[in-house]
Motif scaffolding. Structure first.
Motif, PDB file in Angstrom:
ATOM      1  N   LEU A 250       0.840  -1.197   0.000  1.00 25.45           N
ATOM      2  CA  LEU A 250       0.000   0.000   0.000  1.00 25.45           C
ATOM      3  C   LEU A 250       0.880   1.254   0.000  1.00 25.45           C
ATOM      4  O   LEU A 250       2.077   1.174   0.274  1.00 25.45           O
ATOM      5  N   THR A 259       1.703   2.709   9.954  1.00 22.46           N
ATOM      6  CA  THR A 259       2.605   1.755   9.321  1.00 22.46           C
ATOM      7  C   THR A 259       2.311   0.335   9.790  1.00 22.46           C
ATOM      8  O   THR A 259       2.278  -0.616   8.987  1.00 22.46           O
ATOM      9  N   TYR A 261      -0.572  -0.738  11.016  1.00 20.16           N
ATOM     10  CA  TYR A 261      -1.887  -1.086  10.471  1.00 20.16           C
ATOM     11  C   TYR A 261      -1.755  -1.497   9.007  1.00 20.16           C
ATOM     12  O   TYR A 261      -2.350  -2.492   8.562  1.00 20.16           O
ATOM     13  N   ARG A 262      -0.951  -0.739   8.231  1.00 20.40           N
ATOM     14  CA  ARG A 262      -0.764  -1.028   6.813  1.00 20.40           C
ATOM     15  C   ARG A 262      -0.078  -2.377   6.615  1.00 20.40           C
ATOM     16  O   ARG A 262      -0.469  -3.162   5.744  1.00 20.40           O
ATOM     17  N   ARG A 263       0.930  -2.674   7.417  1.00 21.63           N
ATOM     18  CA  ARG A 263       1.638  -3.935   7.247  1.00 21.63           C
ATOM     19  C   ARG A 263       0.766  -5.131   7.611  1.00 21.63           C
ATOM     20  O   ARG A 263       0.858  -6.187   6.979  1.00 21.63           O
ATOM     21  N   GLU A 266      -1.404  -5.661   4.608  1.00 24.51           N
ATOM     22  CA  GLU A 266      -0.643  -6.246   3.502  1.00 24.51           C
ATOM     23  C   GLU A 266      -0.338  -7.717   3.753  1.00 24.51           C
ATOM     24  O   GLU A 266      -0.418  -8.545   2.841  1.00 24.51           O
TER      25      GLU A 266
END
Length: 360
Positions: A250, A259, A261-263, A266
């Motif tokens: 993302l 970061t 949350y994004r990982r 993903e």
């Protein structure tokens, strides 16, 4: 020494806030740094080094007014719509204080005498300083008290209540230390006894400000530490999945909590995309029963090998129900999977069996 220690704590809180809030209003940073500088300038050692008592007091008072204005900016900035804080009142107050200082500074050797205490410039200086400081503190206290009443229990609400106590104590300090001519007239205190008492009240207020600042920032600091630990824990798993499937990455944002949350998102996307490549006979490769994170890591290791070999099974077995309702639980689960994927001997054996299975 106490003044310097308190100033150091206030400066530390201000710098921590400055690092945490890189963008947006920095009113709390201005408040803590201004109060820290004021305490350092007014310390006995600083006054002795300057060789003059009146100039350090002028600088200290100017910094204190700047801190009071920052509090008003803070509470007005929290309103919707935001109400801007005019800058001209504090400039007018500073200018008035400087003019008064220029009048009474040549008479510094008369400090402590009734003639100096009731000199018009001294009285105007004290009244303007006290009026501006009290007005700012009353506005801040009312707003924070209302905010604390509507907050759920926790460290943040406790911190707000401590800040209210700090503001009330500071009002008492401003009224007491800002009007020495009045208090020296109506009490039996000598001029040399007045300043130590005023400084003691001020230090009590500073302790409360420090405690309130620590409590209100405690939750945020803990969240940042947990997010950073979570990022470190899931990074090995995340790197493997992004390397195998770059499309799951993302857009990057420089925010620690986001970061993490994004990982997590993903990693979840990568795991779902690899489900079809999990061999249905994976259970035969596991010699002994394993826990769920190790089983999930073994599935991932085998799926990566099978995907590289171009093998898939449309009717693959469903994995364990490892979706967790909260970000903390989800991060903890994926951290355990990442650790097993990196270090587990069982996962390494499954990876070797999968590689042997795909060899011609």
């Amino acid at each position: 020494m106490i003044s310097y220690l308190s100033a150091g704590l206030l400066a530390l809180i201000g710098l921590v806030r400055l690092v945490a809030v890189r963008a947006g209003p920095k009113h709390l940073v201005v408040f803590f740094l201004s109060m820290a500088a004021g305490l350092a300038v007014s310390a006995d050692a600083t006054v002795r080094l300057a060789g003059d008592e009146l100039l350090p007091r002028l600088v200290t008072n100017a910094l204190q007014l700047l801190a009071m204005r920052a509090l008003v900016q803070l509470v007005r900035g929290a309103r919707s719509p935001e109400k801007p804080t005019a800058f001209w009142p504090i400039v007018l107050c500073w200018a008035l204080m400087v003019l008064c200082y220029l009048d009474f500074a040549p008479h510094r050797f008369e400090v402590g005498t009734p003639g100096f205490q009731w000199r018009w410039s001294v009285v105007v200086y004290q009244v303007s300083l006290t009026a501006y400081g009290v007005a700012c503190l009353v506005t801040f206290t009312r707003t924070v008290a209302r905010s604390a009443a509507g907050r759920p229990r926790g460290a943040f609400r406790t911190g707000l209540r401590i800040l209210v106590c700090a503001a009330v104590t500071t009002i008492a300090w401003v009224v007491f230390s800002g009007l020495p001519s009045l208090w020296l007239e109506i009490t039996d205190l000598a001029d040399l006894d007045f300043l130590p008492r005023a400084r003691l009240v001020g230090l009590c207020a500073m302790v409360l400000w420090v405690l309130g600042g620590l409590f209100t920032t405690w939750d945020g600091a803990l969240r940042l530490v947990r997010a950073w630990q979570g990022i470190r824990a899931v990074t090995p798993l995340w790197k493997e999945l992004v390397a195998a499937q770059p499309q799951i990455a993302l857009p990057v944002r420089h925010d620690i909590e986001f970061t993490l949350y994004r990982r997590v998102i993903e990693i979840r996307d990568g795991l779902l995309a690899l489900r079809a490549h999990v061999p249905p006979h994976l259970g035969d490769w596991l010699r002994t029963p394993v826990d769920e994170p190790t089983h999930a890591a073994a599935e991932l290791a085998a799926a990566l090998v099978m995907r590289e070999a171009g093998r898939s099974w449309p009717r693959h077995p469903a994995g364990p129900d490892d979706v967790h309702p909260s970000m903390r639980e989800e991060s903890a689960w994926l951290s355990a999977v990442s650790s097993a994927f990196t270090h587990s001997r069982v996962v390494q054996e499954v990876r070797e069996r999968a590689m042997a299975d795909v060899r011609p």
